[in-house]
Design an enzyme around this catalytic site. Structure first.
Site, mmCIF file in Angstrom:
data_model
loop_
_atom_site.group_PDB
_atom_site.id
_atom_site.type_symbol
_atom_site.label_atom_id
_atom_site.label_comp_id
_atom_site.label_asym_id
_atom_site.label_seq_id
_atom_site.Cartn_x
_atom_site.Cartn_y
_atom_site.Cartn_z
ATOM 1 N N SER A 192 6.837 -5.768 -6.637
ATOM 2 C CA SER A 192 5.941 -6.462 -6.002
ATOM 3 C C SER A 192 6.037 -7.036 -4.912
ATOM 4 C CB SER A 192 4.910 -7.488 -6.948
ATOM 5 O OG SER A 192 3.734 -7.621 -6.267
ATOM 6 N N ASP B 222 -2.716 0.950 -9.872
ATOM 7 C CA ASP B 222 -2.435 -0.198 -9.112
ATOM 8 C C ASP B 222 -2.781 0.281 -7.840
ATOM 9 O OD1 ASP B 222 -0.855 -1.936 -8.162
ATOM 10 O OD2 ASP B 222 1.180 -1.300 -8.516
ATOM 11 N N HIS C 15 -0.159 -2.726 -12.230
ATOM 12 C CA HIS C 15 0.633 -3.723 -11.721
ATOM 13 C C HIS C 15 1.305 -5.051 -12.509
ATOM 14 C CE1 HIS C 15 2.111 -5.148 -7.555
ATOM 15 N NE2 HIS C 15 2.091 -6.071 -8.012
#
Length: 404
Positions: free
Chosen positions: A190, A344, A374
Site C-alpha cells: 500500500s 482494489d 486492498h
C-alpha cells in the site's frame, strides 16, 4: 445492577449509532470477492472505529488518528517465536525490528526490508508482525521491519527519509546480520509500496552502495494525478480502501485542507502541460482491456485551477507519486514483483507501473489476485480474520523471494 446494565446498553447503542452517523460510507462488494460477507463485517467494524474516533475528537478526548492506532496496535502477537530470533534495534536512530531464522544457514541469507502501509499515519511494526514473521520463516530470510515515524506528529516526508536512512544503514551493515549485501530486497505494501518504490528510485544514484537485488510492491499507491482510472471507477466502494477515504487519508498525511478533495478527484489540480507529459505513463490506454470490462467511462475534462495546483503541489513529488519518475531513473531499477488485486482502487497504479518497468527493460513478475481486495495481505495469520486470497498471495511473494 439491572438498571445499570440497561443504562450501559442504551449508552452503547447510542455510541454505535453516533459512530456510524459520523462514518458510514456504503460498501459495494461483488460476490466474486474472497469471502465477501466477512469483508462486509470487517468494513463496518472499520467504519465504527473511524466514526468513534471522530466522536472522541469532537469531545476533546483524543484525536481520531490516535484511537484508530490504539485499535489496530492491539492486534500484534506474542513476541516470542519458536522459529525466529526477534530483536528491536535502532538503525541510525530509526526504530526497526529484525526477524532472524533460528535454523542454521550454510551461507549468508537474503535480507528483506519491509516498509509497512498505513498512509504514513497508522501503521506500525506491531501491526505487521505476522506478515514479517511469515516472510522470515517461509523464505528463510532476515526480515527488517522499519518503524518509521508517523504523521501528523512527524510531517511528510519524514516517513520517506526514515525509510531511506534505515535502508542505507542495513545495506552498509548487512553482513553483521548474516545477510549478503548484494541480496537485499526492498518490500512494501500500500503506502509502504509507495515508500519502497521511492527508496529504490533514490538508491539508483548511490554508487557507494550495493544495488538492491529486487523490489516487491504489494498493491502500491503510486500516483495522485488521476483518480478516475478504471480501478477507481470500478472499486470506489469496495473495502478496505474506499476511493474517498484514499484521498482523505492522503490529504491528512500531507497536512492539507480536506476541502481540496473534490477538485483533486475531478483532476482540476493538473495543468495541461503536466497532463500532456504524464499521459504517456498514466493513460487508461496503457491498461489492458480485460480490466475495463466491468465498466469504464472516460471522465469529462476538468477545469484547471491554478490555486488548487499550488496547494496540491506535494502530490506531484516522486516521494508521494513515484509513478511520475523520469525514464532515466526507471530504467535503472532492480528486478520487480508487483502484486495487484482485482477489487482494489489502486489496482491500475500497479498495472501502469508494470508497463513502465517493462518498457524500460526491467524484469517484472506480476501476480494478480483475481478475488483479492486492498489489505488482504496485512490480515495474514490472523486466524478467522484472515482471507484465503491473502494467504495465497503471500505464498507467491515468498516463492519470489526464494528464487532470488
Amino acid at each position: 445492577m439491572e438498571f445499570t446494565l440497561e443504562i450501559f446498553l442504551v449508552a452503547f447503542i447510542l455510541l454505535v449509532a453516533l459512530a456510524f452517523y459520523y462514518e458510514h460510507p456504503k460498501a459495494e462488494i461483488p460476490r466474486e470477492v474472497d469471502q465477501h460477507i466477512k469483508l462486509y463485517i470487517l468494513h463496518y467494524v472499520v467504519n465504527f472505529v473511524f466514526g468513534l474516533g471522530k466522536i472522541f475528537e469532537k469531545l476533546g478526548i483524543c484525536k481520531e488518528i490516535y484511537l484508530i492506532r490504539t485499535f489496530l496496535y492491539g492486534m500484534s502477537p506474542w513476541k516470542n517465536d519458536a522459529e525466529l530470533f526477534i530483536e528491536d534495534l535502532q538503525f541510525a536512530k530509526v526504530s526497526v525490528r529484525v526477524y532472524h531464522p533460528k535454523v542454521q544457514s550454510a551461507g549468508q541469507r537474503r535480507g528483506v526490508l519491509y516498509l509497512h502501509g498505513g498512509v504514513g499515519q497508522i501503521g506500525s511494526i506491531g501491526m505487521y508482525e505476522r506478515a514479517c514473521r511469515f516472510i522470515a520463516r517461509r523464505s528463510n530470510s532476515v526480515v527488517v521491519c522499519v518503524g518509521y515515524r508517523l504523521a501528523p506528529e512527524h510531517p511528510y516526508p519524514t516517513q520517506f527519509w526514515d525509510c531511506l536512512t534505515a535502508t542505507v544503514h542495513f545495506m552498509t551493515t548487512a553482513e553483521d546480520y548474516g545477510v549478503d549485501p548484494t541480496r537485499i530486497i526492498i518490500c512494501g505494501d500500500s503506502s509502504g509500496g509507495t515508500l519502497a518504490t521511492a527508496v529504490c528510485q533514490t538508491l539508483v544514484s548511490r554508487t557507494d552502495l550495493p544495488k538492491a537485488r529486487a523490489q516487491i510492491l504489494l498493491y502500491p499507491f503510486l500516483q495522485a494525478v488521476d483518480f478516475n482510472l478504471p480501478s477507481y471507477q470500478q472499486n470506489g466502494s469496495v473495502p478496505l480502501l474506499l476511493k474517498k477515504r484514499t484521498l482523505t487519508l492522503g490529504m491528512q498525511y500531507l497536512n492539507k485542507d480536506l476541502s481540496l478533495i473534490k477538485g483533486i478527484l475531478e483532476g482540476s489540480h493538473v495543468p495541461e502541460d503536466l497532463k500532456l507529459k504524464f499521459s504517456k505513463w498514466l493513460s487508461p490506454d496503457n491498461i489492458p482491456m480485460e480490466f475495463k470490462i466491468r465498466g469504464y467511462k472516460p471522465p469529462a475534462s476538468a477545469t484547471y485551477s491554478e490555486e488548487l495546483h499550488t496547494l496540491a503541489k506535494p502530490v506531484f513529488e516522486t516521494t508521494f507519486s513515484p509513478l511520475l519518475a523520469e525514464d532515466a531513473i526507471v530504467r535503472q531499477l532492480p528486478e520487480t514483483l508487483i502484486l495487484t488485486c482485482e477489487y482494489d482502487v489502486v489496482r491500475d497504479d500497479g498495472l501502469l507501473y508494470k508497463k513502465r518497468l517493462e518498457d524500460n527493460g526491467i524484469p517484472v513478475t506480476w501476480y494478480h489476485v483475481e478475488d483479492g481486495f486492498h489489505g488482504a495481505l496485512f490480515l495474514i495469520d490472523y486466524g478467522y480474520i484472515s482471507f484465503p486470497c491473502g494467504n495465497r498471495a503471500m505464498l507467491n511473494v515468498v516463492n519470489f523471494i526464494k528464487g532470488l
